[in-house]
Design an enzyme around this catalytic site. Structure first.
Site, mmCIF file in Angstrom:
data_model
loop_
_atom_site.group_PDB
_atom_site.id
_atom_site.type_symbol
_atom_site.label_atom_id
_atom_site.label_comp_id
_atom_site.label_asym_id
_atom_site.label_seq_id
_atom_site.Cartn_x
_atom_site.Cartn_y
_atom_site.Cartn_z
ATOM 1 N N SER A 32 0.687 -0.936 0.080
ATOM 2 C CA SER A 32 0.099 0.072 -0.117
ATOM 3 C C SER A 32 1.071 1.110 0.141
ATOM 4 O O SER A 32 1.974 1.683 -0.493
ATOM 5 C CB SER A 32 -0.735 -0.130 1.508
ATOM 6 O OG SER A 32 -1.990 0.845 1.369
ATOM 7 N N TYR A 84 -4.118 8.724 -6.014
ATOM 8 C CA TYR A 84 -3.976 7.496 -6.038
ATOM 9 C C TYR A 84 -4.089 7.364 -4.779
ATOM 10 O O TYR A 84 -3.983 5.775 -4.750
ATOM 11 C CB TYR A 84 -2.082 7.849 -6.486
ATOM 12 C CG TYR A 84 -1.207 7.260 -5.553
ATOM 13 C CD1 TYR A 84 -0.856 6.274 -6.372
ATOM 14 C CD2 TYR A 84 -0.366 7.309 -4.135
ATOM 15 C CE1 TYR A 84 0.503 4.818 -5.870
ATOM 16 C CE2 TYR A 84 1.046 6.431 -4.122
ATOM 17 C CZ TYR A 84 0.938 5.431 -4.832
ATOM 18 O OH TYR A 84 1.593 3.999 -4.184
ATOM 19 N N LYS A 117 -4.890 3.001 -2.532
ATOM 20 C CA LYS A 117 -4.459 2.424 -1.904
ATOM 21 C C LYS A 117 -5.130 1.904 -0.357
ATOM 22 O O LYS A 117 -4.735 1.331 0.480
ATOM 23 C CB LYS A 117 -2.849 3.276 -1.380
ATOM 24 C CG LYS A 117 -2.126 3.235 -2.423
ATOM 25 C CD LYS A 117 -1.031 1.540 -2.639
ATOM 26 C CE LYS A 117 -0.371 1.847 -3.884
ATOM 27 N NZ LYS A 117 0.133 0.659 -4.707
#
Length: 284
Positions: free
Chosen positions: A136, A150, A154
């Site tokens: 992650s 982004y 994660k």
């Protein structure tokens, strides 16, 4: 005596993937490394180590993922540790990025991870053992301006891994999500980071500054990738691995700041938080 493990590491040609591959081989374990092209050239970087096998894989291709995993099983006979490392960054305000830019990021960072995981799990379920390690990010634990999209990929990886850990525990399989902070890799290079093509001036003081910071700190990040790789080896050899493993004091500090702020919000809004149950529930 150490039991030799076989690792399957995606995105092994650079960054974390390359460093982890190097450390795992040095520890005596075997590695199936996925690369986008020229596997022979990749293997030559490791002096043609017989414990290394490279396969071509675009993680967004589900059929190719199944074939790569079957190839790995055919070569080494098993997969003990899966490291879902392949991914890339997207630096953009939430409003700035195009739908296509966001979809591409999700295709690699989320759906690519799922493709490989689903290809490996039938073998791990059959052997009733294994460890899935998903990478992650600090941005998957707490949002930053410029990294929201982004980071959302994660955040998805965090949630997927938590569920996997619960679902796989009765089958003897572990799942861990590792959240690295800022490490001195090529992540902020153009090879690993995409910047939105659209720039909105109103975000100059937030996302604009983050674009400048990303350029300034590139190759100066506090985290040591080689120490991260050793942490992965320790993790893979743990009898009781954690579901969450933040790496780096920056990640730890950021997460503690978030949880402290969250607790303060709960305290400030406690009556509202607890006041939405049915009356019969409140009475009980």
């Amino acid at each position: 005596m150490k039991t030799q493990k076989t690792w399957f590491i995606t995105g092994a040609s650079r960054g974390f993937g390359h460093t982890i591959t190097k450390a795992v081989l040095a520890s005596g374990d075997k590695v199936v490394a996925t690369v986008r092209n020229t596997p022979d050239e990749f293997i030559s970087q490791f002096d043609n180590n017989p414990n290394l096998y490279a396969v071509i894989l675009d993680v967004t291709n589900e059929t190719q993922a199944r074939a790569a995993v079957a190839d790995a099983i055919g070569h080494f006979g098993k997969i003990d540790v899966l490291v879902n490392n392949a991914g890339y960054g997207l630096l953009s305000a939430v409003e700035e990025a195009t739908t296509e830019e966001v979809k591409k990021n999700y295709e690699v960072n989320v759906f690519g991870l799922l493709n490989v995981t689903k290809a490996v799990l039938p073998y791990m379920r059959k052997q009733r053992s294994g460890h899935i390690i998903n990478i992650s990010s600090i941005g998957g634990l707490s949002a930053y301006f410029g990294w929201g999209l982004y980071g959302s990929t994660k955040f998805a990886v965090e949630g997927i891994t938590e569920a996997l850990a619960l679902e796989l525990a009765p089958l003897g399989i572990h799942a861990t999500v590792v959240a690295p902070g800022f490490f001195r890799t090529n992540f902020l290079d153009e090879s690993s980071l995409t910047r939105s093509s659209n720039v909105i001036d109103d975000y100059a003081d937030t996302v604009g500054k983050m674009r400048e910071i990303a350029t300034q700190i590139n190759r100066k990040q506090p985290g040591d990738p080689e120490k991260l790789a050793q942490a992965f080896i320790t993790l893979a050899n743990a009898e009781r691995p954690p579901v969450h493993l933040p790496l780096g004091t920056d990640t730890l500090n950021r997460f503690r700041e978030k949880t402290a702020a969250f607790e303060q919000d709960i305290e400030d809004w406690y009556e509202v938080v607890t006041g939405t149950d049915h009356d019969d529930v409140q009475a009980a």
